[in-house]
Design a protein around this motif. Sequence first.
Motif, PDB file in Angstrom:
ATOM      1  N   ALA A  71       1.054  17.251 -12.647  1.00 62.40           N
ATOM      2  CA  ALA A  71       0.923  18.538 -12.247  1.00 62.40           C
ATOM      3  C   ALA A  71       1.796  19.525 -12.981  1.00 62.40           C
ATOM      4  O   ALA A  71       1.617  20.325 -13.382  1.00 62.40           O
ATOM      5  CB  ALA A  71       1.059  18.870 -10.554  1.00 62.40           C
ATOM      6  N   ALA A  72       3.330  18.935 -13.135  1.00 62.86           N
ATOM      7  CA  ALA A  72       4.496  19.568 -13.805  1.00 62.86           C
ATOM      8  C   ALA A  72       3.876  19.892 -15.210  1.00 62.86           C
ATOM      9  O   ALA A  72       4.232  20.686 -15.711  1.00 62.86           O
ATOM     10  CB  ALA A  72       5.633  18.934 -13.796  1.00 62.86           C
ATOM     11  N   VAL A  73       3.278  18.728 -16.000  1.00 65.92           N
ATOM     12  CA  VAL A  73       3.038  18.668 -17.267  1.00 65.92           C
ATOM     13  C   VAL A  73       1.638  19.817 -17.716  1.00 65.92           C
ATOM     14  O   VAL A  73       1.840  20.359 -18.623  1.00 65.92           O
ATOM     15  CB  VAL A  73       2.626  17.286 -17.697  1.00 65.92           C
ATOM     16  CG1 VAL A  73       1.808  17.358 -19.200  1.00 65.92           C
ATOM     17  CG2 VAL A  73       3.724  16.323 -17.966  1.00 65.92           C
ATOM     18  N   LYS A 133       4.009  10.235  -7.047  1.00 66.32           N
ATOM     19  CA  LYS A 133       5.123  10.737  -8.105  1.00 66.32           C
ATOM     20  C   LYS A 133       4.108  10.905  -9.366  1.00 66.32           C
ATOM     21  O   LYS A 133       4.741  12.042 -10.130  1.00 66.32           O
ATOM     22  CB  LYS A 133       6.065   9.562  -8.051  1.00 66.32           C
ATOM     23  CG  LYS A 133       7.149  10.108  -9.076  1.00 66.32           C
ATOM     24  CD  LYS A 133       8.126   8.921  -8.943  1.00 66.32           C
ATOM     25  CE  LYS A 133       9.265   9.430  -9.912  1.00 66.32           C
ATOM     26  NZ  LYS A 133      10.468   8.813  -9.768  1.00 66.32           N
ATOM     27  N   LEU A 134       3.458  10.011  -9.598  1.00 70.46           N
ATOM     28  CA  LEU A 134       2.534  10.045 -11.096  1.00 70.46           C
ATOM     29  C   LEU A 134       1.855  11.517 -10.828  1.00 70.46           C
ATOM     30  O   LEU A 134       1.642  12.333 -11.918  1.00 70.46           O
ATOM     31  CB  LEU A 134       1.655   9.017 -11.235  1.00 70.46           C
ATOM     32  CG  LEU A 134       1.058   8.925 -12.478  1.00 70.46           C
ATOM     33  CD1 LEU A 134       2.231   8.768 -13.682  1.00 70.46           C
ATOM     34  CD2 LEU A 134      -0.069   7.808 -12.310  1.00 70.46           C
ATOM     35  N   LEU A 135       1.157  11.759  -9.760  1.00 73.42           N
ATOM     36  CA  LEU A 135       0.471  12.953  -9.790  1.00 73.42           C
ATOM     37  C   LEU A 135       1.507  14.336  -9.859  1.00 73.42           C
ATOM     38  O   LEU A 135       1.077  15.394 -10.256  1.00 73.42           O
ATOM     39  CB  LEU A 135      -0.273  13.167  -8.424  1.00 73.42           C
ATOM     40  CG  LEU A 135      -1.489  12.379  -8.223  1.00 73.42           C
ATOM     41  CD1 LEU A 135      -2.128  12.331  -6.913  1.00 73.42           C
ATOM     42  CD2 LEU A 135      -2.452  12.551  -9.106  1.00 73.42           C
ATOM     43  N   ALA A 142       0.805  -1.164  -0.018  1.00 71.18           N
ATOM     44  CA  ALA A 142      -0.021  -0.093  -0.073  1.00 71.18           C
ATOM     45  C   ALA A 142       0.849   1.521  -0.112  1.00 71.18           C
ATOM     46  O   ALA A 142       0.453   2.355  -0.955  1.00 71.18           O
ATOM     47  CB  ALA A 142      -1.097  -0.280   1.237  1.00 71.18           C
ATOM     48  N   LEU A 143       1.916   1.174   0.861  1.00 64.47           N
ATOM     49  CA  LEU A 143       2.835   2.570   0.999  1.00 64.47           C
ATOM     50  C   LEU A 143       3.620   2.617  -0.298  1.00 64.47           C
ATOM     51  O   LEU A 143       3.742   3.758  -0.883  1.00 64.47           O
ATOM     52  CB  LEU A 143       3.959   2.048   2.019  1.00 64.47           C
ATOM     53  CG  LEU A 143       3.139   2.491   3.406  1.00 64.47           C
ATOM     54  CD1 LEU A 143       4.290   2.226   4.475  1.00 64.47           C
ATOM     55  CD2 LEU A 143       2.634   3.836   3.788  1.00 64.47           C
ATOM     56  N   ALA A 144       4.079   1.648  -1.038  1.00 65.90           N
ATOM     57  CA  ALA A 144       4.666   1.726  -2.300  1.00 65.90           C
ATOM     58  C   ALA A 144       3.816   1.970  -3.190  1.00 65.90           C
ATOM     59  O   ALA A 144       4.248   2.884  -4.267  1.00 65.90           O
ATOM     60  CB  ALA A 144       5.436   0.242  -2.751  1.00 65.90           C
ATOM     61  N   GLY A 145       2.427   1.754  -3.408  1.00 66.92           N
ATOM     62  CA  GLY A 145       1.593   2.264  -4.216  1.00 66.92           C
ATOM     63  C   GLY A 145       1.190   3.544  -4.148  1.00 66.92           C
ATOM     64  O   GLY A 145       1.225   4.549  -5.300  1.00 66.92           O
TER      65      GLY A 145
END
Length: 57
Positions: A29-31, A23-25, A14-17
């Motif tokens: 957000a940067a894109v 990181k994906l968010l 769960a923590l890894a997910g």
Amino acid sequence: MPWLMIVVLLLVLALAGAGFALKLLWILAAVLLVLWLAGFVARSTGPSGRRSRWYRW
């Protein structure tokens, strides 16, 4: 106590997910920020030759 090992494994998964999702968010957000800035810089000109407002309200 195999159930304790399963609980710890599920917690690690769960923590890894969550770390991957966060990181994906951040990347998303940067894109979106880059696209917004590009739209702000490259906004079109109106019929009078002036640049239009970059917001709609």
